[in-house]
Design an enzyme around this catalytic site. Structure first.
Site, PDB file in Angstrom:
ATOM      1  N   GLN A  39       0.864  -1.181   0.000  1.00 36.46           N
ATOM      2  CA  GLN A  39       0.000   0.000   0.000  1.00 36.46           C
ATOM      3  C   GLN A  39       0.902   1.232   0.000  1.00 36.46           C
ATOM      4  OE1 GLN A  39      -3.792  -0.769   0.469  1.00 36.46           O
ATOM      5  NE2 GLN A  39      -2.646  -2.448  -0.471  1.00 36.46           N
TER       6      GLN A  39
ATOM      7  N   ALA B 149     -11.747   2.573   4.119  1.00 36.67           N
ATOM      8  CA  ALA B 149     -10.739   1.716   3.492  1.00 36.67           C
ATOM      9  C   ALA B 149      -9.859   2.500   2.527  1.00 36.67           C
ATOM     10  CB  ALA B 149     -11.422   0.547   2.786  1.00 36.67           C
ATOM     11  N   HIS B 150      -8.900   1.785   1.944  1.00 36.50           N
ATOM     12  CA  HIS B 150      -7.919   2.430   1.065  1.00 36.50           C
ATOM     13  C   HIS B 150      -8.566   2.986  -0.201  1.00 36.50           C
ATOM     14  CE1 HIS B 150      -6.960  -1.829  -0.781  1.00 36.50           C
ATOM     15  NE2 HIS B 150      -8.161  -1.419  -1.101  1.00 36.50           N
ATOM     16  N   ASN B 151      -8.010   4.086  -0.655  1.00 32.48           N
ATOM     17  CA  ASN B 151      -8.399   4.765  -1.901  1.00 32.48           C
ATOM     18  C   ASN B 151      -9.768   5.435  -1.834  1.00 32.48           C
ATOM     19  OD1 ASN B 151      -6.037   3.628  -2.850  1.00 32.48           O
ATOM     20  ND2 ASN B 151      -7.027   2.128  -4.168  1.00 32.48           N
TER      21      ASN B 151
END
Length: 356
Positions: free
Chosen positions: A214, A255-257
């Site tokens: 990540q 969460a990511h993004n």
């Protein structure tokens, strides 16, 4: 009513001050120089307290209050008792919030838990960190190499600020928070236990699951507030972004993004899956779940406990599982209720037989 051990009033306000701040007109005969020293609920307010009322269910409490002044909407003004100055406002609650902040400025954002105004004994600040004048760091906090922190910011006890993190001016970083791979704007508030910048959950699935590095960041713009024990993962390949003025409750997972627009409201228990976009002014009620790679349009509102599994148009109101426009959701609920009624059975009076 505030406990002076925790929230001592820093001054007092005259009725003239309060009326001007609320955009209200003092009633005839009210003393503009009369001072109020605090705020309290209708039921417990006394002659030197400010109260507010904007909900009909508190009508009886309003007629019996002993508050020195009360912010009310026009339809309730006549219910104020003779000893209470009625200050008519289009939005009593918002006016009350602004005035409460003037009476109790220490309640506006977390301050030093140690009562300090500089780097406390027991804090660990790397020599390569750059702190502007006026930064407070409480005992046990760790500030890593290359960190930049703006003036007026407070780092709470046992907070960990990872290498290269940048924190703007007048921010409050609560006790026990962790920050890594993150850039924060000005006047950002992180309540205790918030986690920003840790790995997003990314794996290439197979016989053995391969971890996907990540390599993005978390970007938090100005005037964002993030609740206790909320987690915001850093981006995988692009940044996770929290837009200006957004308010996030406790125990939220982002969460990511994920990209969240400006002035959104996200209530406790929400989970937002990766690569979802919320446009400006979106509201997510408590315990809403959002699957990944969706777009929720500007100004959309999602009812609590709903599950969103497709894009939501701007300005719409959705609810249910799976979420849909509220009118369709209400029709479904009504139809189910009618079907249950026609079945002639009351689930409480006629429970299903137990399996043998």
């Amino acid at each position: 009513m505030s406990d002076p051990a925790f929230f001592a009033a820093t001054g007092s306000l005259t009725l003239a001050d309060i009326a001007a701040a609320a955009g209200a007109v003092l009633p005839e005969g009210a003393d503009p120089e009369y001072r109020l020293t605090g705020a309290a609920p209708l039921e417990s307010a006394g002659p030197h307290h400010l109260a507010y009322m904007d909900n009909a269910r508190y009508g009886a409490a309003l007629t019996e209050t002993r508050a020195g002044a009360c912010l009310v909407s026009p339809r309730f003004a006549a219910r104020c008792p003779a000893g209470t100055v009625a200050l008519v406002s289009r939005d009593p609650y918002r006016a009350y919030a602004a005035l409460l902040g003037r009476l109790h400025p220490d309640a506006m954002r977390p301050g030093s838990q140690f009562g300090g105004r500089s780097i406390a004994p027991g804090a660990h600040v790397h020599p390569d960190a750059r702190l502007e004048e006026g930064v407070t760091v409480d005992p046990g906090a760790v500030v890593g190499p290359g960190v930049e922190i703006g003036s007026g910011s407070v780092i709470g006890p046992n907070a960990v600020i990872g290498p290269g993190v940048r924190i703007g001016r007048d921010c409050s970083i609560g006790a026990g928070t962790t920050l890594s791979h993150a850039l924060l704007g000005n006047r950002v508030i992180l309540h205790p236990g918030a986690r920003l910048g840790q790995d997003g959950f990314g794996f290439a699935m197979g016989v053995s699951h391969l971890k996907v590095p990540q390599i993005g960041r978390v970007i938090v713009q100005d005037d964002v507030e993030i609740g206790a024990n909320t987690t915001i993962d850093r981006g995988a390949s692009r940044d996770t972004v929290i837009g200006e003025g957004t308010k996030i409750d406790n125990l939220v997972q982002i969460a990511h993004n994920v990209v969240i627009g400006r002035h959104c409201v996200i209530v406790s228990g929400v989970g937002i899956s990766g690569s979802t976009t919320l446009e400006d002014y979106v509201v997510l009620g408590g315990q809403v779940g959002v699957v990944g790679h969706l777009r929720i349009g500007r100004g959309a509102q999602i009812a609590g406990s709903s599950n969103v599994n497709r894009d939501v148009p701007p300005g719409s109101r959705w609810g249910g599982t799976p979420a849909k426009p509220v009118r369709a959701w209400f029709r479904e609920l009504t139809t189910l209720a009618r079907l249950a009624e026609r079945s002639g059975k009351d689930p409480e009076k006629d429970p299903a037989p137990e399996a043998e």
